[in-house]
Design an enzyme around this catalytic site. Structure first.
Site, mmCIF file in Angstrom:
data_model
loop_
_atom_site.group_PDB
_atom_site.id
_atom_site.type_symbol
_atom_site.label_atom_id
_atom_site.label_comp_id
_atom_site.label_asym_id
_atom_site.label_seq_id
_atom_site.Cartn_x
_atom_site.Cartn_y
_atom_site.Cartn_z
ATOM 1 N N GLY A 157 0.840 -1.196 0.000
ATOM 2 C CA GLY A 157 0.000 0.000 0.000
ATOM 3 C C GLY A 157 0.880 1.252 0.000
ATOM 4 O O GLY A 157 1.687 1.422 -0.898
ATOM 5 N N SER A 165 6.563 -4.598 -0.727
ATOM 6 C CA SER A 165 6.413 -3.217 -1.151
ATOM 7 C C SER A 165 6.382 -2.309 0.085
ATOM 8 O O SER A 165 7.318 -2.337 0.890
ATOM 9 C CB SER A 165 5.164 -3.085 -2.028
ATOM 10 O OG SER A 165 5.141 -1.854 -2.705
ATOM 11 N N TRP A 166 5.332 -1.502 0.280
ATOM 12 C CA TRP A 166 5.244 -0.691 1.496
ATOM 13 C C TRP A 166 5.398 -1.567 2.739
ATOM 14 O O TRP A 166 6.010 -1.143 3.731
ATOM 15 C CB TRP A 166 3.921 0.062 1.552
ATOM 16 C CG TRP A 166 3.482 0.381 2.958
ATOM 17 C CD1 TRP A 166 2.452 -0.204 3.659
ATOM 18 C CD2 TRP A 166 4.097 1.316 3.858
ATOM 19 N NE1 TRP A 166 2.391 0.321 4.943
ATOM 20 C CE2 TRP A 166 3.375 1.242 5.087
ATOM 21 C CE3 TRP A 166 5.170 2.198 3.764
ATOM 22 C CZ2 TRP A 166 3.699 2.029 6.196
ATOM 23 C CZ3 TRP A 166 5.495 2.981 4.873
ATOM 24 C CH2 TRP A 166 4.764 2.896 6.060
ATOM 25 N N HIS A 202 7.534 -5.584 -10.182
ATOM 26 C CA HIS A 202 7.091 -5.332 -8.802
ATOM 27 C C HIS A 202 6.420 -6.564 -8.200
ATOM 28 O O HIS A 202 5.859 -6.500 -7.105
ATOM 29 C CB HIS A 202 6.137 -4.136 -8.769
ATOM 30 C CG HIS A 202 6.075 -3.445 -7.444
ATOM 31 N ND1 HIS A 202 7.149 -2.799 -6.878
ATOM 32 C CD2 HIS A 202 5.059 -3.308 -6.556
ATOM 33 C CE1 HIS A 202 6.801 -2.295 -5.712
ATOM 34 N NE2 HIS A 202 5.547 -2.587 -5.483
ATOM 35 N N ASP A 243 11.595 -3.752 -12.033
ATOM 36 C CA ASP A 243 10.731 -2.913 -11.195
ATOM 37 C C ASP A 243 11.072 -1.447 -11.437
ATOM 38 O O ASP A 243 12.050 -0.922 -10.898
ATOM 39 C CB ASP A 243 10.929 -3.273 -9.720
ATOM 40 C CG ASP A 243 9.891 -2.637 -8.810
ATOM 41 O OD1 ASP A 243 9.242 -1.658 -9.237
ATOM 42 O OD2 ASP A 243 9.727 -3.117 -7.675
#
Length: 322
Positions: A41, A113-114, A300, A272
């Site tokens: 996110g 990711s986040w 990603h 990515d």
């Protein structure tokens, strides 16, 4: 291998000290090695597929919807939600409250990711509670990274970025993120919806790059979700990035000495463009106990990155927990 689907053996809402309710679940073996998965996110939600990366006979698999998204309450997109409560430090406190609630001495922390930034920030704050880290599509949320993903990557997708800028309504000299935060919190629902759609359309242009550099099929992007979901995601992301994730200029990189001894696996895709592999490489260079795995044909996310994550879990499981 990917393990068969399983259902949680317990779920719940944990009310933390400021009244927010964090939704969580536990699957697998209650007596196994504990691991917590942190979704991406900011503003994403927990997807059941994360459970299938871990051996349910050997792992106690914990997941949660992070503060103000998914099934946690209140949602960031709801009227009256205090966006000032969405700091990384509050999310770290939520994780520690959940660990204490579950009676766990320590756990492996994993994220994508986040979620990898949040995992690193938590480990730096509570290194004695973390036995290992398994991170995929690695981010550290430095100002440089956030400037790249919100504006710099427009050099690769100039058409999409031009549309994002045009929809921002920003005043001369106003930062793009500041303009979008204003529009995403505007009293007029039409203004909020238009800003959320524009933001999610932009993210789809670059974040969705996957295996062999191919974009997600039509209908599977963030812009294809409901208006409420688009607003939730865009509000979380823009609010986080506009404040440099509350981690300062260098993100998590300045406090790595706290986790220098903790084993970690960093998995990143060479293709990515949203988060160039330089980020994972620099983190690995500064973190002696880490191992870097670069997947040459993915971006990603992708199946080979998923397989590498499964291998990372197996490696961390073999290490003594104490």
């Amino acid at each position: 291998m990917t393990f068969p689907p399983i259902e949680p053996y317990v779920v719940g809402h944990l009310q933390v000290d400021d009244g927010a309710e964090i939704w969580w679940e536990a699957s697998g073996n209650p007596l196994g090695q504990a691991v917590v998965w942190l979704h991406g996110g900011p503003g994403g939600d927990l997807r059941a597929g994360y459970r299938r990366r871990l051996d349910p006979e050997r792992w106690n698999i914990i997941g949660l919807d992070q503060r103000a998204c998914g099934r946690s309450r209140p949602l960031a997109s709801e009227p009256g939600c205090d966006l000032g409560s969405l700091t990384t430090q509050r999310m770290i406190a939520d994780l520690e409250a959940l660990r204490e609630h579950l009676g766990l001495d320590s756990w492996v922390v994993s994220g994508g990711s986040w979620g990898s930034t949040l995992a690193l920030a938590y480990a730096e704050a509570h290194p004695d509670r973390v036995t290992g880290l398994a991170l995929i599509a690695v981010t550290t949320s430095s100002h440089r990274e956030l400037a790249w993903i919100s504006e710099g990557v427009g050099r690769i997708f100039p058409e999409a970025w031009a549309e994002l800028e045009a929809a921002s309504g920003r005043k001369p000299g106003q930062p793009l993120l500041e303009a979008y935060l204003e529009r995403l919190t505007d009293p007029d629902p039409a203004v909020r919806d238009a800003a959320a759609l524009a933001w999610c359309t932009w993210e789809d242009a670059h974040v969705a790059i996957g295996q062999l550099g191919e974009a997600l099929p039509p209908g599977q992007g963030m812009a294809d979700r409901s208006p409420a979901k688009r607003l939730l995601i865009a509000t979380h992301v823009v609010n986080n990035w506009a404040h440099d994730a509350w981690l300062g200029e260098s993100g998590v990189l300045d406090s790595l000495e706290a986790i220098a001894h903790i084993p970690g696996v960093l998995i990143h895709g060479r293709l990515d463009v949203s988060g160039p592999v330089e980020t994972a490489w620099e983190l690995h260079r500064r973190w002696p106990a880490s191992r870097l795995v670069v997947i040459e044909t993915e971006g990603h996310g992708g199946p080979l990155m998923g397989e590498a994550l499964e291998s990372a879990y197996a490696t961390l499981l073999e290490r003594p927990s104490g």
